[in-house]
Design a protein around this motif. Sequence first.
Motif, mmCIF file in Angstrom:
data_model
loop_
_atom_site.group_PDB
_atom_site.id
_atom_site.type_symbol
_atom_site.label_atom_id
_atom_site.label_comp_id
_atom_site.label_asym_id
_atom_site.label_seq_id
_atom_site.Cartn_x
_atom_site.Cartn_y
_atom_site.Cartn_z
ATOM 1 N N ASP A 133 24.555 24.454 39.147
ATOM 2 C CA ASP A 133 24.151 24.032 39.765
ATOM 3 C C ASP A 133 22.675 23.998 39.979
ATOM 4 O OD1 ASP A 133 23.336 25.963 42.327
ATOM 5 O OD2 ASP A 133 25.679 26.759 41.448
ATOM 6 N N PRO A 134 21.204 23.696 40.022
ATOM 7 C CA PRO A 134 19.793 24.356 40.044
ATOM 8 C C PRO A 134 19.632 26.113 40.061
ATOM 9 C CG PRO A 134 19.824 21.888 41.068
ATOM 10 C CD PRO A 134 21.329 22.243 41.314
ATOM 11 N N ILE A 135 20.056 26.522 40.519
ATOM 12 C CA ILE A 135 20.166 28.043 41.637
ATOM 13 C C ILE A 135 20.506 28.939 40.845
ATOM 14 C CG2 ILE A 135 20.352 29.170 43.678
ATOM 15 C CD1 ILE A 135 20.095 27.728 45.767
ATOM 16 N N SER A 136 22.089 27.973 40.534
ATOM 17 C CA SER A 136 22.629 28.632 39.278
ATOM 18 C C SER A 136 21.710 28.781 37.356
ATOM 19 C CB SER A 136 24.206 28.655 38.840
ATOM 20 O OG SER A 136 24.782 29.193 39.966
ATOM 21 N N ALA A 137 21.094 28.031 37.576
ATOM 22 C CA ALA A 137 20.501 27.420 36.458
ATOM 23 C C ALA A 137 19.219 28.382 36.650
ATOM 24 C CB ALA A 137 20.192 25.808 36.454
ATOM 25 N N ALA A 138 18.432 28.393 37.375
ATOM 26 C CA ALA A 138 17.325 29.027 37.516
ATOM 27 C C ALA A 138 17.636 30.198 37.294
ATOM 28 C CB ALA A 138 16.689 29.019 39.089
ATOM 29 N N GLY A 139 18.965 31.065 37.654
ATOM 30 C CA GLY A 139 19.013 32.766 38.207
ATOM 31 C C GLY A 139 19.662 33.131 36.539
ATOM 32 N N PHE A 140 20.087 32.435 35.956
ATOM 33 C CA PHE A 140 20.924 32.335 34.568
ATOM 34 C C PHE A 140 19.552 32.350 33.543
ATOM 35 C CE2 PHE A 140 22.820 31.713 30.015
ATOM 36 C CZ PHE A 140 23.845 32.244 30.704
ATOM 37 N N ASP A 141 18.913 31.216 33.623
ATOM 38 C CA ASP A 141 17.155 31.464 33.452
ATOM 39 C C ASP A 141 16.455 32.846 33.733
ATOM 40 O OD1 ASP A 141 17.695 28.590 32.353
ATOM 41 O OD2 ASP A 141 16.022 27.824 34.000
ATOM 42 N N ASP A 142 16.505 33.856 34.700
ATOM 43 C CA ASP A 142 15.851 34.814 35.190
ATOM 44 C C ASP A 142 16.535 35.747 34.116
ATOM 45 O OD1 ASP A 142 13.847 33.225 36.637
ATOM 46 O OD2 ASP A 142 15.285 33.571 38.540
ATOM 47 N N LEU A 143 17.977 35.632 34.322
ATOM 48 C CA LEU A 143 18.819 36.494 33.090
ATOM 49 C C LEU A 143 18.255 36.909 32.094
ATOM 50 C CD1 LEU A 143 21.172 38.691 33.036
ATOM 51 C CD2 LEU A 143 22.731 36.957 32.887
ATOM 52 N N ILE A 144 18.103 35.217 31.287
ATOM 53 C CA ILE A 144 17.640 35.502 30.111
ATOM 54 C C ILE A 144 16.191 36.219 29.536
ATOM 55 C CG2 ILE A 144 17.652 34.233 28.065
ATOM 56 C CD1 ILE A 144 19.199 32.460 29.291
ATOM 57 N N LYS A 145 15.766 35.742 30.418
ATOM 58 C CA LYS A 145 14.994 36.037 30.176
ATOM 59 C C LYS A 145 14.445 37.857 30.750
ATOM 60 C CE LYS A 145 9.349 34.866 31.308
ATOM 61 N NZ LYS A 145 8.875 34.275 32.634
ATOM 62 N N VAL A 146 14.954 38.554 30.789
ATOM 63 C CA VAL A 146 14.811 39.781 31.755
ATOM 64 C C VAL A 146 15.683 40.678 30.563
ATOM 65 C CG1 VAL A 146 16.303 41.760 33.004
ATOM 66 C CG2 VAL A 146 14.704 39.620 34.346
ATOM 67 N N LEU A 147 16.866 39.465 29.737
ATOM 68 C CA LEU A 147 17.416 40.361 28.588
ATOM 69 C C LEU A 147 16.410 40.576 27.344
ATOM 70 C CD1 LEU A 147 20.789 38.925 29.217
ATOM 71 C CD2 LEU A 147 20.233 41.302 29.774
ATOM 72 N N LYS A 148 15.521 39.202 27.433
ATOM 73 C CA LYS A 148 15.002 39.296 26.742
ATOM 74 C C LYS A 148 14.361 40.366 26.473
ATOM 75 C CE LYS A 148 10.657 37.733 24.401
ATOM 76 N NZ LYS A 148 9.604 36.885 24.389
ATOM 77 N N GLU A 149 13.534 40.348 26.940
ATOM 78 C CA GLU A 149 12.212 41.751 27.699
ATOM 79 C C GLU A 149 12.615 43.005 27.527
ATOM 80 O OE1 GLU A 149 10.809 40.552 30.944
ATOM 81 O OE2 GLU A 149 9.415 38.690 30.262
ATOM 82 N N THR A 150 14.021 43.035 28.031
ATOM 83 C CA THR A 150 14.626 44.318 28.045
ATOM 84 C C THR A 150 14.676 44.782 26.987
ATOM 85 O OG1 THR A 150 16.279 44.142 29.234
ATOM 86 C CG2 THR A 150 14.664 44.865 30.550
ATOM 87 N N LEU A 151 15.384 44.121 26.471
ATOM 88 C CA LEU A 151 16.138 44.355 25.204
ATOM 89 C C LEU A 151 15.953 44.022 23.915
ATOM 90 C CD1 LEU A 151 20.230 43.450 26.152
ATOM 91 C CD2 LEU A 151 19.112 45.515 25.804
ATOM 92 N N GLY A 152 14.746 43.426 23.925
ATOM 93 C CA GLY A 152 13.385 42.890 22.505
ATOM 94 C C GLY A 152 14.480 42.289 21.736
ATOM 95 N N LEU A 153 15.218 40.826 22.923
ATOM 96 C CA LEU A 153 16.051 40.001 21.971
ATOM 97 C C LEU A 153 15.286 38.732 21.166
ATOM 98 C CD1 LEU A 153 19.007 39.078 24.167
ATOM 99 C CD2 LEU A 153 18.934 41.054 22.441
ATOM 100 N N THR A 154 15.506 38.515 20.081
ATOM 101 C CA THR A 154 15.206 36.772 19.621
ATOM 102 C C THR A 154 16.480 35.891 20.362
ATOM 103 O OG1 THR A 154 14.487 37.900 17.946
ATOM 104 C CG2 THR A 154 14.834 35.367 17.771
ATOM 105 N N LEU A 155 15.932 35.336 20.194
ATOM 106 C CA LEU A 155 16.169 34.296 21.000
ATOM 107 C C LEU A 155 16.825 32.240 20.747
ATOM 108 C CD1 LEU A 155 16.348 35.952 24.272
ATOM 109 C CD2 LEU A 155 18.045 34.505 24.551
ATOM 110 N N PHE A 156 17.736 32.108 20.355
ATOM 111 C CA PHE A 156 18.047 30.544 19.714
ATOM 112 C C PHE A 156 18.430 30.021 20.639
ATOM 113 C CE2 PHE A 156 19.931 26.542 17.191
ATOM 114 C CZ PHE A 156 18.808 26.322 16.359
#
Length: 270
Positions: free
Chosen positions: A184-207
């Motif tokens: 659902d839109p709220i869960s999707a937005a929460g997952f997007d936020d999680l991905i962004k935080v993980l990328k920034e904190t762990l220095g990830l590259t994402l495909f």
Amino acid sequence: MADLSPTLPDDADVALRIRGLVTGFGDKLIHDGLDLDVARGEIMGVVGGSGSGKSVLMRAIIGLQPSRAGTIAVFGQDALDPDPAAQRALRRKWGVLFQEGALFSGLTVAENIEMPMREYLDLPDPVLAGLAAARLRLVGLLADAGPKFPSELSGGMKKRAGLARALALDPPLLFLDEPTAGLDPISAAGFDDLIKVLKETLGLTLFLITHDLDTLMAICDRVAVLGDGRVLACGTVEQLRAYDHPWVQDYFAGARGRAAGTAPIKASAA
């Protein structure tokens, strides 16, 4: 005019470099000379019409789909090297979140997360259990999710559990196939936020393969558009909205693109 080339300069800090990739099934070609670079530390979105080969491209990179020609380098290492030891070492550098999570139904969430660790690490069970619990916390799941089976989880929890497993070995590169599909839109937005935080904190590259325009605009640094067996263009959402190609215009500047927060921009010649 913006440079929407899928390749970066030779001296760029590149996590993933693909040149001349050819894939197919029988007489049908899926990719025909595809080139693409993903810079270290960026979130690369991948979009395209049905049959354009988004998932096939990901599977070719991680060795689940044979390539007929071309080269794939991950952090400078040949991803198509047939040597089993080289392949095993390279697989430690990436994690994969398949669509629907692809968790093993007969294992608990914790056991699913522990599987890659058991494959690659020689650690006692209590240490593995502690590492699995840490991955659950990392993706925003409570400890009580660990002993549950996938069938006991909601769709959003399955996605997060799959992400926890993808992060099991602390890889620098993540492949995500439609991570917000079915949410659902709220869960999707929460997952997007999680991905962004993980990328920034762990220095990830994402495909990241997705059809979700909100995801593309919220977290992707660049987006690669697949079509005609290659990457038609690669750039920011704003750059792609101005790209003079019918499918790209319909996708990014059409009604759904405007509904996702864009406004039409006059196309310029590519």
